[in-house]
Design a protein around this motif. Structure first.
Motif, PDB file in Angstrom:
ATOM      1  N   ILE A   1      35.720  54.634  55.574  1.00 59.58           N
ATOM      2  CA  ILE A   1      35.493  53.348  56.234  1.00 59.58           C
ATOM      3  C   ILE A   1      34.987  53.560  57.662  1.00 59.58           C
ATOM      4  N   SER A   2      35.820  54.124  58.508  1.00 56.62           N
ATOM      5  CA  SER A   2      35.509  54.240  59.927  1.00 56.62           C
ATOM      6  C   SER A   2      34.250  55.072  60.209  1.00 56.62           C
ATOM      7  N   ALA A   3      34.209  56.292  59.700  1.00 57.56           N
ATOM      8  CA  ALA A   3      33.060  57.165  59.985  1.00 57.56           C
ATOM      9  C   ALA A   3      31.748  56.608  59.435  1.00 57.56           C
ATOM     10  N   PRO A   4      31.677  56.188  58.182  1.00 57.10           N
ATOM     11  CA  PRO A   4      30.396  55.659  57.690  1.00 57.10           C
ATOM     12  C   PRO A   4      29.900  54.437  58.469  1.00 57.10           C
ATOM     13  N   VAL A   5      30.800  53.522  58.782  1.00 55.03           N
ATOM     14  CA  VAL A   5      30.381  52.309  59.491  1.00 55.03           C
ATOM     15  C   VAL A   5      29.915  52.649  60.907  1.00 55.03           C
ATOM     16  N   THR A   6      30.733  53.379  61.670  1.00 61.00           N
ATOM     17  CA  THR A   6      30.364  53.670  63.060  1.00 61.00           C
ATOM     18  C   THR A   6      29.160  54.605  63.150  1.00 61.00           C
ATOM     19  N   GLU A   7      29.090  55.614  62.283  1.00 58.53           N
ATOM     20  CA  GLU A   7      27.957  56.543  62.346  1.00 58.53           C
ATOM     21  C   GLU A   7      26.649  55.867  61.948  1.00 58.53           C
TER      22      GLU A   7
END
Length: 194
Positions: free
Chosen positions: A69-75
């Motif tokens: 969730i966090s890494a794919p969205v922010t990256e």
């Protein structure tokens, strides 16, 4: 001049069928790369294992939150939504895709060294092309989420023999290339019609 974030980041909704080929391509490439660089002691799956151990009973939920969730969205917002669009103001789309992919790969050096950085550059190229072809950051985010799934598959897998991992890598590469060819032909046909 104030920019509208939805327009700038290409936060456009597309049909569900537009997600299929990019997600298959991303998963197949990621799985192939994971098989080629498989080392139970030093790969993304082992980092997932360390993360799970570190957080104890919250380990799996925390790693799901981080990797899916966090890494794919922010990256994707950072590398495609902001960086790629900013680079396209001064460079061609192809150059913007390449430069954002190199930076995306460099961001992964700390997580897994140069092997992960090289894989990240190639994955960044895939995400950049997906973003450009679909005109939607949502598809790039979905492809990124799916590309991180092999880390969880390998986290829970037993030791894989060299013969099996090379066979799985070859099969994944064939699927990746075949889907990419079909998808590019489809995108080009739609562009000619539209």
């Amino acid at each position: 001049k104030k920019l509208k974030i939805n327009e700038e980041w290409k936060a456009t909704k597309v049909s569900v069928k537009e997600y299929i080929f990019p997600c298959i391509i991303a998963f197949a490439y990621s799985f192939c790369y994971a098989m080629l660089t498989y080392n139970p002691v030093a790969n993304s799956a082992s980092m997932t294992h360390k993360g799970v151990e570190y957080y104890g009973s919250f380990g799996i939920p925390m790693m799901i939150l981080a990797l899916l969730i966090s890494a794919p969205v922010t990256e994707e917002i950072m590398c495609r939504g902001i960086m790629m669009n900013t680079l396209k103001r001064s460079f061609s789309s192809k150059t913007a895709i390449i430069l954002s992919a190199v930076i995306f790969g460099a961001m992964h050096i700390m997580a897994g060294g140069f092997a992960l950085a090289i894989g990240g550059i190639i994955m960044g190229l895939i995400f950049g092309v997906v973003y450009e072809k679909t005109n939607s950051i949502y598809v790039a985010i979905a492809a990124h989420i799916i590309a991180n799934v092999p880390d969880f598959i390998l986290y829970s897998s037993p030791q894989i023999t060299d013969g099996l991992r090379y066979a799985l890598a070859a099969m994944s590469l064939i699927i990746c290339v075949a889907c990419a060819v079909v998808w590019f032909k489809r995108c080009n046909a739609e562009r000619k019609v539209g």
